[in-house]
Design a protein around this motif. Structure first.
Motif, PDB file in Angstrom:
ATOM      1  N   ARG A  18      35.246 114.210 142.395  1.00 38.70           N
ATOM      2  CA  ARG A  18      35.903 115.516 142.318  1.00 38.70           C
ATOM      3  C   ARG A  18      35.526 116.423 143.501  1.00 38.70           C
ATOM      4  O   ARG A  18      36.345 117.209 143.954  1.00 38.70           O
ATOM      5  N   PHE A  19      34.291 116.299 143.959  1.00 44.69           N
ATOM      6  CA  PHE A  19      33.787 117.128 145.053  1.00 44.69           C
ATOM      7  C   PHE A  19      33.637 116.288 146.315  1.00 44.69           C
ATOM      8  O   PHE A  19      33.300 115.095 146.236  1.00 44.69           O
ATOM      9  N   THR A  20      33.842 116.936 147.469  1.00 44.06           N
ATOM     10  CA  THR A  20      33.646 116.270 148.750  1.00 44.06           C
ATOM     11  C   THR A  20      32.860 117.175 149.682  1.00 44.06           C
ATOM     12  O   THR A  20      33.253 118.326 149.907  1.00 44.06           O
ATOM     13  N   ILE A  21      31.773 116.653 150.218  1.00 42.21           N
ATOM     14  CA  ILE A  21      30.990 117.394 151.196  1.00 42.21           C
ATOM     15  C   ILE A  21      31.373 116.918 152.589  1.00 42.21           C
ATOM     16  O   ILE A  21      31.625 115.724 152.805  1.00 42.21           O
ATOM     17  N   SER A  22      31.437 117.855 153.516  1.00 41.29           N
ATOM     18  CA  SER A  22      31.741 117.521 154.901  1.00 41.29           C
ATOM     19  C   SER A  22      31.065 118.538 155.804  1.00 41.29           C
ATOM     20  O   SER A  22      30.571 119.566 155.337  1.00 41.29           O
ATOM     21  N   ARG A  23      31.055 118.246 157.097  1.00 39.45           N
ATOM     22  CA  ARG A  23      30.439 119.172 158.043  1.00 39.45           C
ATOM     23  C   ARG A  23      31.186 119.144 159.354  1.00 39.45           C
ATOM     24  O   ARG A  23      31.794 118.125 159.715  1.00 39.45           O
ATOM     25  N   ASP A  24      31.104 120.256 160.069  1.00 34.77           N
ATOM     26  CA  ASP A  24      31.658 120.371 161.402  1.00 34.77           C
ATOM     27  C   ASP A  24      30.544 120.893 162.294  1.00 34.77           C
ATOM     28  O   ASP A  24      30.253 122.100 162.283  1.00 34.77           O
ATOM     29  N   ASN A  25      29.913 120.013 163.021  1.00 29.31           N
ATOM     30  CA  ASN A  25      28.759 120.412 163.824  1.00 29.31           C
ATOM     31  C   ASN A  25      29.152 121.348 164.968  1.00 29.31           C
ATOM     32  O   ASN A  25      28.332 122.143 165.430  1.00 29.31           O
ATOM     33  N   ALA A  26      30.389 121.260 165.418  1.00 25.44           N
ATOM     34  CA  ALA A  26      30.839 122.161 166.481  1.00 25.44           C
ATOM     35  C   ALA A  26      30.946 123.600 165.977  1.00 25.44           C
ATOM     36  O   ALA A  26      30.827 124.549 166.755  1.00 25.44           O
ATOM     37  N   LYS A  27      31.184 123.734 164.663  1.00 26.39           N
ATOM     38  CA  LYS A  27      31.306 125.066 164.066  1.00 26.39           C
ATOM     39  C   LYS A  27      30.068 125.470 163.282  1.00 26.39           C
ATOM     40  O   LYS A  27      30.062 126.528 162.637  1.00 26.39           O
ATOM     41  N   ASN A  28      29.037 124.633 163.309  1.00 25.62           N
ATOM     42  CA  ASN A  28      27.801 124.929 162.565  1.00 25.62           C
ATOM     43  C   ASN A  28      28.090 125.245 161.095  1.00 25.62           C
ATOM     44  O   ASN A  28      27.520 126.182 160.514  1.00 25.62           O
ATOM     45  N   THR A  29      28.955 124.454 160.491  1.00 31.87           N
ATOM     46  CA  THR A  29      29.388 124.747 159.131  1.00 31.87           C
ATOM     47  C   THR A  29      29.420 123.475 158.287  1.00 31.87           C
ATOM     48  O   THR A  29      29.829 122.409 158.767  1.00 31.87           O
ATOM     49  N   VAL A  30      28.999 123.618 157.051  1.00 30.92           N
ATOM     50  CA  VAL A  30      29.122 122.551 156.063  1.00 30.92           C
ATOM     51  C   VAL A  30      30.021 123.057 154.938  1.00 30.92           C
ATOM     52  O   VAL A  30      30.017 124.246 154.622  1.00 30.92           O
TER      53      VAL A  30
END
Length: 122
Positions: free
Chosen positions: A67-79
Motif C-alpha cells: 500500500r505504501f511506497t518509499i522513494s527518494r530524490d537525492n538531487a532534491k534532498n527529499t524522501v
C-alpha cells in the motif's frame, strides 16, 4: 548535521491517498539511509518504511506492504512516502529520520523531523 522537515499530512477518507515529503538540509543527504516511522496516540513509535542511500534497497512494515511506497530524490534532498488505500489504523504522526544504516530499528536513526499528522476517517 541533517535537519528534516516533513510535509503532506492531512485528513483523508479511508481508501484515499496521501504523499508525504521530507526535505533535508545539508549537502550530505545522499550519504544517509532514510526511514519513515509513525506514532499513534497511546502507542509506541513504529517502523513504516526505509530506503538505502542509493534508493535500491527498501524495507516495509508488514502492515503497509503493498500500500505504501518509499522513494527518494537525492538531487532534491527529499524522501517521499506514497500512501495508498489508507485505513483508519494508519492514523498517526509520521516522522522521517536519517541513519547511517538501512534499518527497521528506530535506535539506528540519528536525526528526526518534527512529524506530520495523518488522519484517516472511516
Amino acid at each position: 548535521q541533517v535537519q528534516l522537515v516533513e510535509s503532506g499530512g492531512g485528513l483523508v477518507q479511508a481508501g484515499g491517498s496521501l504523499r508525504l515529503s521530507c526535505a533535508a538540509s545539508g549537502r550530505t543527504f545522499s550519504s544517509y539511509n532514510m526511514g519513515w516511522f509513525r506514532q499513534a496516540p497511546g502507542k509506541e513509535r513504529e517502523f513504516v518504511a526505509s530506503i538505502s542511500r542509493s534508493g535500491l534497497s527498501t524495507y516495509y512494515a508488514d502492515s503497509v506492504k503493498g500500500r505504501f511506497t518509499i522513494s527518494r530524490d537525492n538531487a532534491k534532498n527529499t524522501v517521499y512516502l506514497q500512501m495508498n488505500s489508507l485505513k483508519p489504523e494508519d492514523t498517526a504522526v509520521y516522522y522521517c529520520a536519517a541513519a547511517p544504516v538501512n534499518s527497521r530499528d528506530s535506535r539506528a536513526y540519528d536525526y528526526w523531523g518534527q512529524g506530520t499528522q495523518v488522519t484517516v476517517s472511516s
